[in-house]
Design a protein around this motif. Structure first.
Motif, PDB file in Angstrom:
ATOM      1  N   GLY A 232      35.860  37.897  47.367  1.00  0.00           N
ATOM      2  CA  GLY A 232      37.179  37.471  46.584  1.00  0.00           C
ATOM      3  C   GLY A 232      37.496  35.417  45.954  1.00  0.00           C
ATOM      4  O   GLY A 232      38.699  34.773  45.876  1.00  0.00           O
ATOM      5  N   THR A 233      36.381  34.834  45.968  1.00  0.00           N
ATOM      6  CA  THR A 233      36.010  33.345  45.372  1.00  0.00           C
ATOM      7  C   THR A 233      36.840  33.362  44.353  1.00  0.00           C
ATOM      8  O   THR A 233      36.871  32.312  43.960  1.00  0.00           O
ATOM      9  N   LEU A 234      35.560  34.276  43.782  1.00  0.00           N
ATOM     10  CA  LEU A 234      36.356  34.104  41.594  1.00  0.00           C
ATOM     11  C   LEU A 234      37.465  34.850  41.674  1.00  0.00           C
ATOM     12  O   LEU A 234      37.241  36.559  41.079  1.00  0.00           O
ATOM     13  N   PRO A 235      39.159  34.714  41.291  1.00  0.00           N
ATOM     14  CA  PRO A 235      39.610  36.066  40.987  1.00  0.00           C
ATOM     15  C   PRO A 235      39.109  35.957  39.565  1.00  0.00           C
ATOM     16  O   PRO A 235      39.077  35.966  38.475  1.00  0.00           O
ATOM     17  N   PHE A 236      39.411  37.617  39.142  1.00  0.00           N
ATOM     18  CA  PHE A 236      39.318  38.171  38.053  1.00  0.00           C
ATOM     19  C   PHE A 236      40.091  39.296  37.501  1.00  0.00           C
ATOM     20  O   PHE A 236      40.822  39.663  38.417  1.00  0.00           O
ATOM     21  N   ILE A 237      39.978  39.806  36.616  1.00  0.00           N
ATOM     22  CA  ILE A 237      41.477  40.433  35.845  1.00  0.00           C
ATOM     23  C   ILE A 237      39.879  41.562  35.397  1.00  0.00           C
ATOM     24  O   ILE A 237      38.961  40.661  34.216  1.00  0.00           O
ATOM     25  N   LYS A 238      40.243  42.951  34.833  1.00  0.00           N
ATOM     26  CA  LYS A 238      39.539  43.952  34.195  1.00  0.00           C
ATOM     27  C   LYS A 238      40.120  44.024  33.375  1.00  0.00           C
ATOM     28  O   LYS A 238      41.407  45.166  33.258  1.00  0.00           O
TER      29      LYS A 238
ATOM     30  N   ASN B   6      28.936  38.750  43.778  1.00  0.00           N
ATOM     31  CA  ASN B   6      28.918  38.494  45.142  1.00  0.00           C
ATOM     32  C   ASN B   6      30.184  37.772  45.395  1.00  0.00           C
ATOM     33  O   ASN B   6      31.712  37.747  45.902  1.00  0.00           O
ATOM     34  N   LEU B   7      30.431  37.492  44.401  1.00  0.00           N
ATOM     35  CA  LEU B   7      32.030  36.079  44.342  1.00  0.00           C
ATOM     36  C   LEU B   7      33.372  36.825  43.854  1.00  0.00           C
ATOM     37  O   LEU B   7      34.304  36.446  44.688  1.00  0.00           O
ATOM     38  N   ARG B   8      33.024  37.586  43.196  1.00  0.00           N
ATOM     39  CA  ARG B   8      33.831  38.741  43.188  1.00  0.00           C
ATOM     40  C   ARG B   8      34.591  39.917  44.218  1.00  0.00           C
ATOM     41  O   ARG B   8      36.029  38.892  44.636  1.00  0.00           O
ATOM     42  N   ILE B   9      33.421  39.992  44.626  1.00  0.00           N
ATOM     43  CA  ILE B   9      33.614  40.959  45.911  1.00  0.00           C
ATOM     44  C   ILE B   9      34.196  40.175  46.874  1.00  0.00           C
ATOM     45  O   ILE B   9      35.448  40.318  47.727  1.00  0.00           O
TER      46      ILE B   9
END
Length: 89
Positions: free
Chosen positions: A62-68, A57-60
């Protein structure tokens, strides 16, 4: 060539000299700057004490930025800590 007999005291003294020399060398070495540290999902969940669903949920949202990268989701540790301060996790 004459033979030299080493005693345990000689070896102990050599060991202590060697240790002191190593300490001197290590103390002169400057610590390297920490490079950007990336965390995997499991590490982030442990750090924040959250469930896999909450992390998603935090990824979706945008609270937690990430890379894949190749199917592995990675999070920049500094950005995680910054988000924690902003959102009081």
């Amino acid at each position: 060539m004459p033979a030299t007999i080493l005693t345990t005291d000689d070896l102990r003294e050599f060991k202590m000299e060697l240790i002191e020399e190593m300490k001197t060398i290590i103390s002169k070495v400057q610590p390297k700057k920490e490079t950007t540290k990336f965390l995997k999902s499991a590490e982030v969940m442990e750090l924040l004490q959250i469930s896999p669903g909450t992390l998603q949920n935090l990824r979706i949202n945008g609270t937690l930025p990430f890379i894949k990268l190749g199917g592995v989701i990675l999070y920049n540790k500094e950005e995680i800590l910054k988000a924690c301060k902003e959102h009081k996790y």
